[in-house]
Design an enzyme around this catalytic site. Structure first.
Site, PDB file in Angstrom:
ATOM      1  N   GLY A 209      47.119  40.014  34.174  1.00 57.72           N
ATOM      2  CA  GLY A 209      45.794  39.634  34.620  1.00 57.72           C
ATOM      3  C   GLY A 209      44.857  40.828  34.661  1.00 57.72           C
ATOM      4  N   ALA A 210      43.586  40.553  34.457  1.00 59.19           N
ATOM      5  CA  ALA A 210      42.561  41.595  34.557  1.00 59.19           C
ATOM      6  C   ALA A 210      41.512  41.149  35.556  1.00 59.19           C
ATOM      7  CB  ALA A 210      41.936  41.868  33.189  1.00 59.19           C
ATOM      8  N   GLY A 211      42.008  40.643  36.687  1.00 61.11           N
ATOM      9  CA  GLY A 211      41.134  40.159  37.735  1.00 61.11           C
ATOM     10  C   GLY A 211      40.787  41.248  38.723  1.00 61.11           C
TER      11      GLY A 211
ATOM     12  N   LYS B 115      52.532  44.607  56.091  1.00 61.26           N
ATOM     13  CA  LYS B 115      51.321  44.046  55.494  1.00 61.26           C
ATOM     14  C   LYS B 115      51.341  42.526  55.584  1.00 61.26           C
ATOM     15  CE  LYS B 115      48.202  43.467  51.735  1.00 61.26           C
ATOM     16  NZ  LYS B 115      47.912  43.463  50.294  1.00 61.26           N
TER      17      LYS B 115
ATOM     18  N   GLY C 104      44.382  43.462  39.544  1.00 57.46           N
ATOM     19  CA  GLY C 104      44.943  44.022  38.315  1.00 57.46           C
ATOM     20  C   GLY C 104      43.912  44.783  37.503  1.00 57.46           C
TER      21      GLY C 104
ATOM     22  N   ASN D 123      50.456  39.271  48.026  1.00 57.07           N
ATOM     23  CA  ASN D 123      50.577  39.209  49.469  1.00 57.07           C
ATOM     24  C   ASN D 123      51.846  38.444  49.840  1.00 57.07           C
ATOM     25  OD1 ASN D 123      48.089  40.518  50.084  1.00 57.07           O
ATOM     26  ND2 ASN D 123      46.986  38.616  49.672  1.00 57.07           N
TER      27      ASN D 123
ATOM     28  N   GLU E 193      46.526  30.690  49.435  1.00 61.81           N
ATOM     29  CA  GLU E 193      47.938  31.071  49.439  1.00 61.81           C
ATOM     30  C   GLU E 193      48.606  30.711  50.765  1.00 61.81           C
ATOM     31  OE1 GLU E 193      48.718  34.787  46.732  1.00 61.81           O
ATOM     32  OE2 GLU E 193      47.117  35.312  48.139  1.00 61.81           O
TER      33      GLU E 193
END
Length: 313
Positions: free
Chosen positions: A7-9, A185, A12, A102, A268
């Site tokens: 991904g290039a979101g 986290k 990423g 996450n 999520e």
């Protein structure tokens, strides 16, 4: 090292872009539509740590297979199964899978798919989003990626990865206790996303109310009680530490889950709140705040699904 970023979101695109800026051999695995867009515009990063305009190498799942040394997984949890299928032909015997999702449940899923040895630990702290024109926009200066062997060892491959990650304009940190880091986290993001999504407000107004402050603290204590019962590797006093962190955040801070709800997008919640709710039931620990948050988010998802059915009817 040959690096594949899935991904290039927002995530990423940011960390892959910083590695590409340094001169590392980075390729982005993207959908056809995103590939066409990036071929026209390039990968643009607007950041408090320096803007970038890059021309990345791009592939899709249907391109000829090639093997990579490390694969950064930065997808949403509800896209994980598809991402696993997409990268199958790019995984070799020595490939490291570095997830930045996450939560914690994805680790078991990745181990089942690729084997115990290939999956290392990872997480990130960065506030980024994609703009309407497809640029990666970093909205705060924090840009940390933490990684390490889940065994805690300093291996030859992790040392090579450290060399690859060093010298970038982002903070790549090798951890000797990545399992604990990931659980800490997980605690933070589950609490922060749950509270802000439940209250439908940024964190500031919530914590400024005496009742809001008590709710945040009680929720953290609920989550920690479950984690302790299932023997998660968390440190003593972590609830107080995370409460201080939440109280020190900018008043206007929203969680990414809250932003997704505002945009009427999927969340999520099953991966975050749902997983711990299942664990709580198995060890018979009452979690009324967690259950309330889960119920609200479940109803939200059902409403989104019903609206889509009506639109397609």
């Amino acid at each position: 090292m040959k690096v594949l970023v899935v991904g290039a979101g927002a995530i990423g695109g940011y960390f892959g872009g910083r590695l590409l800026e340094k001169g590392e051999d980075v390729t982005f695995l993207v959908r056809e539509q995103r590939k066409e867009k990036l071929q026209q515009t390039g990968l643009e990063i607007r950041s408090k740590n320096g803007d970038l305009q890059l021309t990345p190498k791009l592939i899709t799942k249907n391109d000829d297979s090639q093997l990579f040394d490390v694969i950064l997984m930065s997808t949403k949890s509800y896209h994980l199964e598809h991402a696993i299928k997409d990268i199958q032909s790019f995984v070799g015997p020595e490939t490291m899978i570095l997830p930045l999702l996450n939560g914690i449940a994805h680790v078991e899923t990745l181990v089942e798919a690729f084997g115990e040895e290939r999956v290392i630990g990872g997480l990130c702290f960065v506030e980024t989003t994609l703009s309407e024109d497809g640029a990666v926009v970093q909205t705060s200066p924090v840009n940390q990626l933490v990684y390490g062997e889940r065994t805690g060892e300093t291996t030859e491959r992790i040392e090579k990865l450290e060399e690859c990650f060093s010298g970038t304009k982002a903070e790549f940190v090798k951890s000797d206790n990545i399992n604990q880091d990931m659980w800490h986290k997980y605690l933070f993001i589950t609490a922060m996303s749950g509270i802000t999504s439940l209250m439908e407000m940024p964190i500031g107004p919530i914590r400024d109310l005496e009742s809001g402050q008590r709710t945040i603290q009680a929720f953290l204590e609920e989550l920690v009680a479950v984690m302790e019962e299932i023997e998660a590797p968390i440190q003593q006093g972590i609830a107080e530490i995370q409460l201080k962190r939440i109280n020190s955040m900018a008043a206007e801070m929203k969680s990414s889950m809250q932003r997704d709800v505002e945009k009427r997008q999927p969340t999520e919640f099953e991966h975050l709140q749902g997983y711990l709710l299942t664990q709580a039931k198995e060890v018979s620990i009452p979690v009324p705040i967690l259950e309330t948050i889960y119920t609200k988010l479940k109803l939200y998802e059902l409403k989104i699904a019903m609206n889509k059915q009506m639109e397609n009817a």
